[in-house]
Design a protein around this motif. Structure first.
Motif, short mmCIF file in Angstrom:
data_model
loop_
_atom_site.label_atom_id
_atom_site.label_comp_id
_atom_site.label_asym_id
_atom_site.label_seq_id
_atom_site.Cartn_x
_atom_site.Cartn_y
_atom_site.Cartn_z
N VAL A 138 0.85 -1.19 0.00
CA VAL A 138 0.00 0.00 0.00
C VAL A 138 0.89 1.24 0.00
O VAL A 138 1.76 1.40 0.85
N LEU A 139 0.66 2.11 -0.98
CA LEU A 139 1.40 3.36 -1.08
C LEU A 139 0.65 4.47 -0.36
O LEU A 139 -0.57 4.58 -0.45
N ARG A 140 1.40 5.29 0.33
CA ARG A 140 0.81 6.43 1.02
C ARG A 140 0.51 7.55 0.01
O ARG A 140 1.13 7.60 -1.06
N PRO A 141 -0.39 8.45 0.34
CA PRO A 141 -0.63 9.58 -0.56
C PRO A 141 0.63 10.44 -0.70
O PRO A 141 1.30 10.73 0.30
N LEU A 142 0.97 10.81 -1.91
CA LEU A 142 2.07 11.74 -2.16
C LEU A 142 1.47 13.13 -2.30
O LEU A 142 0.90 13.46 -3.34
N LYS A 143 1.59 13.93 -1.28
CA LYS A 143 0.98 15.25 -1.30
C LYS A 143 1.98 16.29 -1.81
O LYS A 143 3.17 16.20 -1.52
N PRO A 144 1.50 17.27 -2.56
CA PRO A 144 2.40 18.33 -3.03
C PRO A 144 3.04 19.06 -1.85
O PRO A 144 2.37 19.39 -0.87
N PHE A 145 4.35 19.26 -1.92
CA PHE A 145 5.07 20.07 -0.93
C PHE A 145 6.46 20.32 -1.47
O PHE A 145 6.93 19.61 -2.36
N VAL B 73 20.89 9.09 -9.98
CA VAL B 73 19.87 9.94 -9.36
C VAL B 73 20.36 11.39 -9.27
O VAL B 73 19.62 12.33 -9.61
N LEU B 74 21.58 11.58 -8.82
CA LEU B 74 22.09 12.95 -8.63
C LEU B 74 22.28 13.67 -9.95
O LEU B 74 22.05 14.89 -10.05
N LYS B 75 22.68 12.94 -11.00
CA LYS B 75 22.78 13.56 -12.33
C LYS B 75 21.40 14.00 -12.82
O LYS B 75 21.22 15.10 -13.34
N ASP B 76 20.41 13.10 -12.66
CA ASP B 76 19.05 13.41 -13.11
C ASP B 76 18.41 14.52 -12.28
O ASP B 76 17.57 15.28 -12.78
N LEU B 77 18.82 14.61 -11.03
CA LEU B 77 18.24 15.62 -10.14
C LEU B 77 18.68 17.02 -10.54
O LEU B 77 17.91 17.98 -10.48
N GLY B 78 19.93 17.17 -10.96
CA GLY B 78 20.43 18.47 -11.37
C GLY B 78 20.63 19.40 -10.18
O GLY B 78 20.79 18.97 -9.04
N ILE C 147 13.65 8.24 -10.66
CA ILE C 147 13.73 8.74 -9.28
C ILE C 147 14.25 10.17 -9.22
O ILE C 147 13.70 11.02 -8.52
N GLY C 148 15.33 10.46 -9.94
CA GLY C 148 15.86 11.83 -9.93
C GLY C 148 14.84 12.84 -10.39
O GLY C 148 14.70 13.93 -9.81
N GLN C 149 14.10 12.49 -11.44
CA GLN C 149 13.06 13.38 -11.95
C GLN C 149 11.97 13.61 -10.91
O GLN C 149 11.45 14.73 -10.77
N GLU C 150 11.61 12.53 -10.19
CA GLU C 150 10.55 12.66 -9.18
C GLU C 150 11.01 13.52 -8.01
O GLU C 150 10.25 14.37 -7.51
N ILE C 151 12.25 13.33 -7.58
CA ILE C 151 12.77 14.18 -6.50
C ILE C 151 12.77 15.64 -6.94
O ILE C 151 12.38 16.54 -6.19
N ARG C 152 13.21 15.88 -8.17
CA ARG C 152 13.26 17.25 -8.69
C ARG C 152 11.85 17.86 -8.78
O ARG C 152 11.67 19.06 -8.55
N ARG C 153 10.88 17.03 -9.12
CA ARG C 153 9.50 17.53 -9.21
C ARG C 153 9.06 18.15 -7.89
O ARG C 153 8.36 19.17 -7.86
N PHE C 154 9.48 17.54 -6.78
CA PHE C 154 9.14 18.09 -5.48
C PHE C 154 10.09 19.23 -5.10
O PHE C 154 9.65 20.28 -4.64
N ALA C 155 11.40 19.03 -5.30
CA ALA C 155 12.38 20.01 -4.84
C ALA C 155 12.23 21.35 -5.57
O ALA C 155 12.42 22.41 -4.97
N VAL C 156 11.88 21.31 -6.84
CA VAL C 156 11.80 22.53 -7.64
C VAL C 156 10.37 23.00 -7.82
O VAL C 156 10.05 24.18 -7.68
N ASP C 157 9.47 22.06 -8.14
CA ASP C 157 8.10 22.42 -8.49
C ASP C 157 7.08 22.18 -7.38
O ASP C 157 5.87 22.33 -7.61
N GLY C 158 7.55 21.73 -6.23
CA GLY C 158 6.62 21.54 -5.12
C GLY C 158 5.70 20.36 -5.27
O GLY C 158 4.64 20.28 -4.65
N GLY C 159 6.09 19.40 -6.13
CA GLY C 159 5.29 18.19 -6.31
C GLY C 159 4.13 18.35 -7.27
O GLY C 159 3.29 17.46 -7.37
N ARG C 160 4.10 19.46 -7.99
CA ARG C 160 3.01 19.64 -8.95
C ARG C 160 3.25 18.71 -10.17
O ARG C 160 4.39 18.54 -10.60
#
Length: 386
Positions: free
Chosen positions: A186-193, A213-218, A372-385
């Motif tokens: 069961v996956l928990r809700p991923l809330k924007p933040f 991951v770190l290369k993709d994260l930028g 994974i790097g793209q997903e981390i960046r989505r939160f780190a830069v775009d707030g999970g939008r």
């Protein structure tokens, strides 16, 4: 026997059979010691040994194995020369590099993992590292056992357990890897933040995964804290490799070091890395507290300390590795409102740590390494939008 014939022979054996291992070392006494340690495990069989890479390659054609324990420094053909040939000719075979603990061998071992080795072990009594034969034996056996199972999955002899990932209905499921019915996670809700800090834990297969991951994260503004299970010297070299690979400053953490925006901090070998608030600053503290999950550094103490400082503003990622380090610390983070990502089974060298985190129900997403790097960046830069 051709490599195809070897693969077919390996595929014909039962997955309950002992893991088949070859030990390659130019020192007869070391080959004997490693062989005895592995054989005493009961579920591992050393079916071949060789004194150099050339003889190892010749034996592999006649005697297929699932794991090769490969010394670095040998006459005629050393381990780093033999490794690409093993990987090319026997793609399902997993290779563990064995070396003494020196800066040169740490460099070579990390290079070997870039060339296809799955992991490494440092021989007992290595310069700069005081470790008992029992500690070395436990590490060697665990790595060979885990990698033997991974080799069987590659060869199709041991299929991954079918898994259904069920997400909370309130969150999108496009990024969720859905497999055949079987065990359910069961996956928990991923809330924007937008997190204030990023944490990564990894072990077997981790150096390669971290680089990707770190290369993709930028470039991101958040500090990144990493615990990778490695001994001293190896973590020093890994920090240098990360810095060169990403073009960003990566340092081993040190007691009293101030945390800076965008910095990458790696736990040094034989020290737990903790993060504290002190006098209005965020600083690093190293401890020699007992190992956790048989590891020092360990992911759990790092995550507990990060949770105390960052609370709900923390994004945790658990990458490939043996065992379950990161689960207990991850639960502390989740309870404080943080969120956790994990690497999926198909792209993990060993789905121990991320699998345990997923099974514990603390993950918001279980993703292939390349996402994974793209997903981390989505939160780190775009707030999970989206």
């Amino acid at each position: 026997m051709s490599s195809l014939g070897a693969s077919q022979a390996a595929a014909g054996a039962s997955s309950a059979d002992p893991i088949r291992v070859m030990v390659v070392d130019d020192a007869l006494v070391i080959r004997g010691m490693l062989s005895r340690m592995l054989e005493e495990a009961g579920d591992i069989s050393v079916v071949a040994s060789a004194g150099d890479g050339e003889r190892a390659l010749a034996q592999l054609k006649r005697n297929p194995v699932e794991v090769v324990v490969l010394d670095i420094e040998m006459p005629n053909m050393d381990g780093i020369e033999a490794l690409p040939k093993i990987v090319s000719e026997h793609p399902n075979t997993q290779v563990v590099m064995a070396s003494t603990l020196t800066k040169r061998n740490a460099e070579i071992s990390l290079k070997a993992m870039e060339l296809g080795a799955a992991d490494y072990v440092t021989k007992p009594g290595s310069t700069g590292e005081l470790r008992s034969a029992d500690e070395f034996k436990r590490e060697l056996v665990e790595k060979v056992r885990s990698l033997g199972k991974a080799a069987r999955r590659r060869a199709g002899r041991l299929a991954p357990k079918s898994t259904t990932f069920r997400a909370d209905p309130s969150r999108p499921t496009a990024a969720v890897p859905l497999q055949a019915k079987g065990r359910e996670i069961v996956l928990r809700p991923l809330k924007p933040f937008r997190p204030d800090a990023l944490a990564i834990g990894s072990s077997t297969g981790g150096p390669q995964a971290l680089m990707r991951v770190l290369k993709d994260l930028g470039e991101v503004r958040q500090p990144i804290f990493i615990t990778q299970h490695m001994p001293p010297t190896f973590t020093t070299i890994l920090a240098e490799h990360i810095g060169r690979s990403t073009g960003r400053k990566c340092v081993e953490g040190a007691t009293g070091m101030a945390v800076e925006s965008g910095g990458i901090y790696l736990a040094p070998g034989e020290r737990h890395m903790l993060i504290r608030s002190s006098g209005g600053r965020t600083v690093i503290e190293l401890t020699e507290d007992p190992p956790e999950n048989f590891c020092r550094p360990a992911v759990d103490p790092m995550l507990r300390s990060l949770s105390a400082v960052y609370g709900a503003k923390l994004l945790v990622t658990i990458l490939t590795g043996m065992g379950s380090d990161g689960v207990k610390g991850g639960k502390v983070c989740i309870d404080a409102g943080a969120q956790v990502l994990a690497q999926d089974e198909a792209t993990s060298v060993v789905w121990g740590m991320p699998g345990a985190a997923a099974a514990a129900g603390i993950c918001g997403a279980v993703l292939p390494l390349e996402k994974i790097g793209q997903e981390i960046r989505r939160f780190a830069v775009d707030g999970g939008r989206p």
